[in-house]
Design a protein around this motif. Structure first.
Motif: not given
Lengths: 481, 178
Positions: A175, A179, A220, A224-225, A228, B53-54, B112-113, B115-116, B119
């Motif tokens: 991901v 992205i 952002l 954030v990715l 994590v 989004l955070g 992660a997923h 949020m992605a 987005y």
């Protein structure tokens, strides 16, 4: 924009403009592939297909075709698995950890390092699956409601932790990678003329338009990715090390394993990045973006992690003696002086001695030396996993079951085959994907590009009229030397 | 109903930023900016709010933690308690240490997923979506500012053009969008 000292070596060499960056990165995709690419792809494909053939033979016949026996029940399969997972660590480390630390040098190398990560984790995942012997029931490792009644996988088992760790790592890395690729696919979409590639890149770019709000979200989400994914990098190899550390086998049952495995993974991952990038920069004429400064920084990481690994080896040795546990002491004595002494000393030479040479600035800035060391380190790290696994279990608690492990040609075929498949994936990536992160590179052009550092870039007419220097008022271009 | 839009193109991100500052100071509303990379500092100038989004990622992460905890409590403690190596699964708390790795991984997976996906949906960037940038060069080395006449009723078209010409613009295009 970050201020950066003018005396620092530039990260982008040559007097590049935004458009030239696009041209340089898109050229290998838009041009016809050179003959060398076809030759390398052909070789990798043949080796990969041989590996696939070996896997089919194994699945049809059973894992008895491997050189395993009752004492050594884990050998090349798990060695290869841990080795490939380790190689997969550099990509996310470069992307995520270095993004959090605002390291601009990562931007030229992160895209290809991430691709390497994903393909390496694919290869890693293959080994536990084919080790089952029944690949088609691989889904049994997932906690799915099933037709056997209420039977669940064991959540206390490090092997199941592996399933979660590796699949999370793979999917999050994928991901993160994708992205970042979307805006760059949009750049290619807007450049290509032929209808089929245009359609393909339109689909891949998801309709990206580069609006301010989208970039705001993009930054952002990347941050954030990265946030994590950073603990993921550390957790994945810690969990892989639990496969060994939570057992009671002398030589495995040690609390040093998690940090030692993580350092080893980063060590081998960076070595593989060096091997690939040194070839790629030359083949794709990207010397202006991946140059001595990048190679030197990566070599410093190799030196630091190599030193951690070396310290861990010596600590293990000391503790095996200091603990007073005779089985533990024997396991380590046997590693160094037993029948697998050659593997142990190969590991020590490759992993402990070779990275120490990087203390010399001349050596760590030499591309040829780096290339050689990167291969030596990867060989050493393979031996490390082999030594940990095979030498620890080939001497059982019962001397009557002591045994040796000799790999079969299928062991060899599957291993070499995964290397072939890895290169098939990587070569396809290099051919059709932008190998440098275009959008990220453009953001550092004004702070780390050679023209801007040396103040030789033509001043934009608008700013010349208004009396600015380049117009970036928050960017310091003054020289102090 | 068709709406008149002015697309002002720049060949430098700092020129655009400087221009946007000038225009906004005069009361012009900039509808959007298209660029090949993020222009740092443009958001407060044209009034783009910081994304939330955070916060979404945090909530997805919490969902992951909760699901993992509830799931493992059900699977291992209630539905099918196993006695493994003399360590029975009688209570969740006694076994919680063994459940931490998967709880952590599942938290990260969901954050992660989740949020992605959010987005991509918010951006409307999904496979097969059409690109909406006004000029293909905006993904290469050009920067475009979008001004809508309906947002700037207080100025005539001529006035807007005159103000734009004073910002280092290299090309101006007008379109009717529906």
């Amino acid at each position: 924009m970050h201020k950066e000292a003018a005396i620092r070596e530039p990260l982008i060499l040559g007097h590049k403009t935004y458009h030239q960056i696009t041209e340089d990165v898109c050229k290998p995709i838009e041009d016809k592939a050179p003959r060398m690419w076809y030759i390398l792809f052909g070789i990798a494909l043949i080796i990969g297909l041989y590996g696939v053939g070996c896997i089919f033979y194994l699945l049809g016949t059973g894992i008895g075709v491997w050189g395993l026996n009752k004492t050594v029940g884990w050998a090349w399969d798990i060695t290869n698995f841990v080795w490939w997972v380790g190689i997969g660590h550099a990509g996310t480390l470069i992307s995520a950890v270095l993004l959090l630390f605002r390291q601009k040098w990562r931007m030229a190398i992160n895209r290809s390092a991430e691709a390497m990560t994903i393909f390496a984790v694919f290869m890693a995942g293959l080994f536990p699956l084919i080790h089952m012997g029944r690949l088609w029931v691989g889904y049994w490792t997932l906690p799915l409601p099933n037709h056997f009644g209420s039977l669940w996988v064991n959540f206390n088992s490090p092997l199941l932790w592996d399933v979660f760790a590796i699949s999370t790592y793979l999917s999050v890395s994928l991901v993160f990678w994708y992205i970042g690729l979307i805006p760059d696919f949009a750049t290619i979409r807007d450049r290509v003329k032929k209808p089929i590639p245009k359609k393909m890149y339109s689909i891949l770019s998801f309709g990206w338009s580069g609006r301010a709000k989208h970039w705001n979200r993009f930054e952002l989400v990347s941050l954030v990715l990265a946030g994590v994914a950073t603990p993921l990098v550390f957790s994945v190899h810690s969990i892989v090390s639990f496969d060994f550390a939570t057992s009671v086998i002398p030589g495995w049952h040690t609390t040093i394993f998690p940090p030692y495995f993580v350092a080893g993974a980063v060590f081998s991952g960076f070595a593989m990045v060096q091997t690939l990038l040194l070839v790629m920069r030359k083949a794709m004429k990207l010397e202006a973006y991946i140059h001595t400064r990048h190679v030197e920084y990566m070599n410093i990481v190799i030196m630091v992690t190599g030193s951690i690994v070396g310290t861990a080896y010596i600590t293990e040795l000391f503790i095996s003696w200091y603990s007073g546990v005779e089985y533990e002491a024997y396991a380590f004595f046997n590693r160094a002086a037993g029948p697998y002494w050659w593997a142990y000393w190969s590991m020590m030479t490759c992993n402990v001695v070779s990275p120490q040479l990087m203390w010399f600035k001349k050596l760590r800035r030499s591309l040829l030396f780096t290339f050689i060391i990167s291969i030596v380190v990867n060989i050493g790290m393979w031996f490390e996993r082999y030594v940990i696994i095979v030498t620890s279990i080939h001497r059982d608690y019962l001397p009557s079951s002591w045994s040796m492990h000799y790999p079969s040609h299928i062991d060899l075929g599957v291993y070499v085959g995964t290397i072939g498949l890895f290169f098939v994936f990587f070569l396809l990536f290099a051919r059709f994907f932008p190998v440098l992160a275009l959008n990220e590179l453009k953001t550092i052009l004004k702070s780390s590009g050679e023209s801007y550092k040396n103040d030789t870039a033509p001043v934009h007419p608008y700013f010349a009229k208004n009396g600015h220097s380049h117009g970036h008022d928050d960017h310091d271009n003054t020289h102090n030397h | 109903m068709a709406e008149k839009v002015i697309y002002a193109m720049y060949d430098d991100d700092d020129v655009l930023k400087d221009g946007a500052k000038k225009l906004v100071a005069k009361g012009v509303k900039v509808a959007d900016v298209f660029s090949p990379f993020p222009i740092h500092g443009i958001d407060p100038i044209i009034g783009v709010k910081q994304t939330r989004l955070g916060i979404m990622a945090f909530l997805y992460g919490l969902t992951g933690t909760a699901l993992a905890t509830l799931g493992m409590n059900y699977f291992m403690i209630h539905d099918w308690p196993m006695n493994i190596g003399g360590k029975p699964n009688d209570s969740y708390l006694d076994n919680v240490l063994a459940f931490i790795p998967i709880t952590f991984e599942f938290t990260v997976l969901c954050a992660a997923h989740g949020m992605a996906i959010t987005y991509l949906l918010l951006n409307k960037t999904l496979p097969g979506m059409p690109a909406t940038n006004p000029d293909p060069r905006t993904t290469d080395d050009k920067f475009v500012m979008e001004l809508r006449l309906s947002d700037n009723n207080q100025f005539s078209e001529g006035e807007l053009m005159a103000m734009l010409n004073d910002t280092g613009v290299v090309e101006v295009d007008q379109k009717d969008i529906h």
